[in-house]
Design a protein around this motif. Structure first.
Motif, PDB file in Angstrom:
ATOM      1  N   PHE A   1       0.611  -1.269  -0.512  1.00 15.96           N
ATOM      2  CA  PHE A   1       0.217  -0.293   0.251  1.00 15.96           C
ATOM      3  C   PHE A   1       0.656   1.194   0.196  1.00 15.96           C
ATOM      4  CE2 PHE A   1      -3.180   2.882   1.319  1.00 15.96           C
ATOM      5  CZ  PHE A   1      -4.057   2.977   1.203  1.00 15.96           C
ATOM      6  N   HIS A   2       1.785   1.126   0.543  1.00 16.50           N
ATOM      7  CA  HIS A   2       3.260   2.224   0.454  1.00 16.50           C
ATOM      8  C   HIS A   2       3.554   2.524  -1.028  1.00 16.50           C
ATOM      9  CE1 HIS A   2       6.881   3.980   1.098  1.00 16.50           C
ATOM     10  NE2 HIS A   2       7.366   3.117   0.527  1.00 16.50           N
ATOM     11  N   GLN A   3       3.423   1.325  -1.635  1.00 13.93           N
ATOM     12  CA  GLN A   3       4.018   2.021  -2.675  1.00 13.93           C
ATOM     13  C   GLN A   3       2.966   2.009  -4.244  1.00 13.93           C
ATOM     14  OE1 GLN A   3       5.814  -1.867  -4.252  1.00 13.93           O
ATOM     15  NE2 GLN A   3       8.043  -1.859  -2.675  1.00 13.93           N
ATOM     16  N   GLN A   4       1.899   1.328  -3.358  1.00 15.89           N
ATOM     17  CA  GLN A   4       0.862   1.769  -4.690  1.00 15.89           C
ATOM     18  C   GLN A   4       0.401   3.545  -4.176  1.00 15.89           C
ATOM     19  OE1 GLN A   4      -2.688  -0.788  -2.984  1.00 15.89           O
ATOM     20  NE2 GLN A   4      -2.061  -1.521  -4.670  1.00 15.89           N
ATOM     21  N   LEU A   5      -0.017   3.689  -2.969  1.00 13.57           N
ATOM     22  CA  LEU A   5      -0.639   5.703  -2.638  1.00 13.57           C
ATOM     23  C   LEU A   5       0.419   6.305  -2.165  1.00 13.57           C
ATOM     24  CD1 LEU A   5      -3.114   6.254  -2.364  1.00 13.57           C
ATOM     25  CD2 LEU A   5      -3.171   6.081   0.049  1.00 13.57           C
ATOM     26  N   GLY A   6       1.532   5.597  -2.622  1.00 15.83           N
ATOM     27  CA  GLY A   6       2.807   6.834  -2.358  1.00 15.83           C
ATOM     28  C   GLY A   6       3.000   6.977  -0.180  1.00 15.83           C
ATOM     29  N   LEU A   7       2.276   7.107  -0.132  1.00 17.51           N
ATOM     30  CA  LEU A   7       2.233   7.544   1.542  1.00 17.51           C
ATOM     31  C   LEU A   7       3.230   6.527   2.587  1.00 17.51           C
ATOM     32  CD1 LEU A   7      -1.381   6.950   3.437  1.00 17.51           C
ATOM     33  CD2 LEU A   7       0.397   9.425   3.265  1.00 17.51           C
ATOM     34  N   SER A   8       4.310   7.343   3.844  1.00 17.68           N
ATOM     35  CA  SER A   8       5.213   7.612   4.225  1.00 17.68           C
ATOM     36  C   SER A   8       4.727   5.970   4.481  1.00 17.68           C
ATOM     37  CB  SER A   8       6.049   7.725   5.028  1.00 17.68           C
ATOM     38  OG  SER A   8       6.611   7.448   5.759  1.00 17.68           O
ATOM     39  N   MET A   9       5.363   4.979   5.006  1.00 16.09           N
ATOM     40  CA  MET A   9       5.188   4.023   6.139  1.00 16.09           C
ATOM     41  C   MET A   9       5.337   3.989   7.415  1.00 16.09           C
ATOM     42  SD  MET A   9       6.093   0.787   4.388  1.00 16.09           S
ATOM     43  CE  MET A   9       6.947  -0.208   5.377  1.00 16.09           C
ATOM     44  N   ASN A  10       5.929   5.146   8.175  1.00 16.08           N
ATOM     45  CA  ASN A  10       5.244   5.820   9.302  1.00 16.08           C
ATOM     46  C   ASN A  10       3.918   6.382   9.098  1.00 16.08           C
ATOM     47  OD1 ASN A  10       6.067   7.452   8.006  1.00 16.08           O
ATOM     48  ND2 ASN A  10       7.876   7.845   9.887  1.00 16.08           N
ATOM     49  N   CYS A  11       3.588   5.868   8.117  1.00 10.53           N
ATOM     50  CA  CYS A  11       1.635   6.999   8.833  1.00 10.53           C
ATOM     51  C   CYS A  11       0.685   5.958   7.950  1.00 10.53           C
ATOM     52  CB  CYS A  11       1.997   8.265   7.097  1.00 10.53           C
ATOM     53  SG  CYS A  11       3.475   9.702   7.040  1.00 10.53           S
ATOM     54  N   ILE A  12       1.181   5.380   7.514  1.00 10.32           N
ATOM     55  CA  ILE A  12       0.071   4.083   7.687  1.00 10.32           C
ATOM     56  C   ILE A  12      -0.016   3.398   9.178  1.00 10.32           C
ATOM     57  CG2 ILE A  12      -0.466   2.002   5.559  1.00 10.32           C
ATOM     58  CD1 ILE A  12       1.091   2.921   3.696  1.00 10.32           C
ATOM     59  N   PHE A  13      -1.237   2.629   9.686  1.00 14.43           N
ATOM     60  CA  PHE A  13      -0.774   1.908  10.556  1.00 14.43           C
ATOM     61  C   PHE A  13      -2.188   0.866  10.125  1.00 14.43           C
ATOM     62  CE2 PHE A  13      -0.154   6.130  11.822  1.00 14.43           C
ATOM     63  CZ  PHE A  13       1.134   6.474  12.656  1.00 14.43           C
ATOM     64  N   LEU A  14      -2.506  -0.822  11.556  1.00 15.04           N
ATOM     65  CA  LEU A  14      -2.630  -1.717  10.995  1.00 15.04           C
ATOM     66  C   LEU A  14      -3.599  -1.725  12.865  1.00 15.04           C
ATOM     67  CD1 LEU A  14      -0.151  -3.882  10.615  1.00 15.04           C
ATOM     68  CD2 LEU A  14      -2.011  -2.993   8.807  1.00 15.04           C
ATOM     69  N   VAL A  15      -4.594  -1.814  12.471  1.00 15.47           N
ATOM     70  CA  VAL A  15      -6.104  -1.479  13.217  1.00 15.47           C
ATOM     71  C   VAL A  15      -6.860  -3.176  13.238  1.00 15.47           C
ATOM     72  CG1 VAL A  15      -6.066   0.665  13.951  1.00 15.47           C
ATOM     73  CG2 VAL A  15      -7.424  -0.469  12.488  1.00 15.47           C
ATOM     74  N   GLN A  16      -7.273  -3.315  14.348  1.00 15.31           N
ATOM     75  CA  GLN A  16      -8.297  -4.579  14.429  1.00 15.31           C
ATOM     76  C   GLN A  16      -9.391  -4.008  15.226  1.00 15.31           C
ATOM     77  OE1 GLN A  16      -7.929  -8.158  17.227  1.00 15.31           O
ATOM     78  NE2 GLN A  16      -9.943  -8.020  17.070  1.00 15.31           N
ATOM     79  N   ASN A  17     -10.192  -3.468  14.803  1.00 16.17           N
ATOM     80  CA  ASN A  17     -12.070  -2.761  14.542  1.00 16.17           C
ATOM     81  C   ASN A  17     -12.111  -3.493  15.375  1.00 16.17           C
ATOM     82  OD1 ASN A  17     -11.362  -0.200  13.779  1.00 16.17           O
ATOM     83  ND2 ASN A  17     -12.193  -0.852  11.105  1.00 16.17           N
ATOM     84  N   TYR A  18     -13.236  -3.204  16.674  1.00  9.74           N
ATOM     85  CA  TYR A  18     -14.159  -3.577  17.689  1.00  9.74           C
ATOM     86  C   TYR A  18     -15.200  -4.135  16.551  1.00  9.74           C
ATOM     87  CZ  TYR A  18     -11.166  -1.899  21.886  1.00  9.74           C
ATOM     88  OH  TYR A  18     -10.272  -2.313  22.679  1.00  9.74           O
ATOM     89  N   SER A  19     -15.673  -5.907  16.965  1.00  9.20           N
ATOM     90  CA  SER A  19     -16.589  -5.405  16.183  1.00  9.20           C
ATOM     91  C   SER A  19     -18.119  -7.004  16.267  1.00  9.20           C
ATOM     92  CB  SER A  19     -16.555  -7.069  14.576  1.00  9.20           C
ATOM     93  OG  SER A  19     -16.053  -7.532  14.729  1.00  9.20           O
ATOM     94  N   HIS A  20     -17.194  -7.855  17.565  1.00  4.75           N
ATOM     95  CA  HIS A  20     -18.074  -8.529  17.875  1.00  4.75           C
ATOM     96  C   HIS A  20     -18.085  -8.533  19.628  1.00  4.75           C
ATOM     97  CE1 HIS A  20     -14.371 -10.516  17.456  1.00  4.75           C
ATOM     98  NE2 HIS A  20     -14.743 -11.096  18.408  1.00  4.75           N
ATOM     99  N   GLU A  21     -16.878  -7.801  20.237  1.00  2.00           N
ATOM    100  CA  GLU A  21     -16.792  -7.449  21.831  1.00  2.00           C
ATOM    101  C   GLU A  21     -17.573  -6.785  22.383  1.00  2.00           C
ATOM    102  OE1 GLU A  21     -13.175  -7.812  19.675  1.00  2.00           O
ATOM    103  OE2 GLU A  21     -14.787  -6.992  19.593  1.00  2.00           O
ATOM    104  N   ILE A  22     -18.560  -7.580  23.550  1.00  2.00           N
ATOM    105  CA  ILE A  22     -18.861  -6.702  24.573  1.00  2.00           C
ATOM    106  C   ILE A  22     -18.995  -6.233  25.505  1.00  2.00           C
ATOM    107  CG2 ILE A  22     -21.029  -8.393  23.195  1.00  2.00           C
ATOM    108  CD1 ILE A  22     -21.512  -9.866  25.957  1.00  2.00           C
TER     109      ILE A  22
END
Length: 268
Positions: free
Chosen positions: A247-268
């Protein structure tokens, strides 16, 4: 003619179907994380709660989320609010059945129970077709603060000056201060050229306006079984590392501007 069966060649079904040697697969996880994540979580939350914009005309920074349909923009807003409130939140409506954008309006979310100096703005998702999803021109208008709160996007008709949803005199607080691109980890490698072209155009418009641009890659638990087992493996996953680099190569964003997250979807 006589045949001597005692001298016939030996044939073994077992030897004919001899199993091939097992293929040695590389481990899915790295021994060491490829990105170090600060464990000073409480300190980070304290900074977020105490942060104040430098310009007095702006009481709250506007963070605009944009990206393909089904990327998890609304879910991210709920996840961020859940972290800050200390319990699950679900004010931003989501839809688990992908197809068209669930978000239709330009809607701003102010976090409750505390006075934070930022707000999230959700927007209709991007789609490949020319007459589907939010138009790039409408996103550009949003960056400049020309879209009124509650405006319902029309994929077949771009917003223009004089329309009911057009803000002709935006304040500094109406304008976008941070742009965040949201893409799902399980499909980031299959983003079409048409979709990338739209995201690049939005990013270029933000750069021309001096708006910082970040990206978050969601659904990491869906994309990587090892992360689904243990979220601490996020930055050990080889697959997710490849997605960030791609994605860094596709969009040209710096690597340190790309973050990985897990959204809350089933937690209660």
């Amino acid at each position: 003619m006589n045949y001597n069966i005692n001298h016939s060649p030996t044939f073994s079904v077992k030897s004919y179907f001899t199993k091939a040697p097992p293929v040695s697969r590389p481990p899915p996880l790295l021994e060491q994380p490829w990105r170090e994540v600060s464990e000073k979580f409480k300190g980070n939350l304290k900074f977020v709660k105490s942060y104040q914009p430098e310009k007095k005309q702006v009481k709250q920074l506007r963070i605009l989320l944009h990206g393909p349909v089904g990327a998890g923009k609304s879910s991210f807003i709920n996840s961020a609010e859940a972290v800050l409130r200390g319990r699950p939140a679900g004010r931003a409506e989501t839809d688990s059945i992908f197809g068209s954008s669930h978000t239709k309006q330009y809607r701003t979310f102010k976090l409750q129970e505390a006075t934070y100096s930022f707000v999230f703005t959700d927007i209709m998702g991007l789609e490949e077709g020319p007459d589907s999803g939010v138009s790039v021109k409408d996103v550009k208008l949003a960056l400049r603060g020309h879209v009124k709160e509650g405006y319902t996007f029309n994929p077949k008709k771009e917003l223009k000056e004089g329309d009911d949803g057009y803000n002709s005199d935006p304040t500094l607080e109406d304008k976008v201060h941070v742009l965040v691109c949201v893409v799902p980890a399980d499909t980031v490698s299959r983003i079409s050229d048409q979709m990338l072209k739209k995201m690049r155009e939005v990013r270029l418009a933000a750069s021309e306006l001096g708006i910082p641009h970040l990206a978050i890659i969601t659904r990491v638990d869906v994309a990587c079984p090892e992360v689904k087992k243990d979220t601490s493996n996020i930055y050990k996953s080889k697959y997710l590392k490849e997605q960030v680099e791609g994605f860094h190569q596709q969009l040209g964003l710096s690597m340190n501007c790309i973050f990985l997250v897990q959204n809350y979807s089933h937690e209660i």
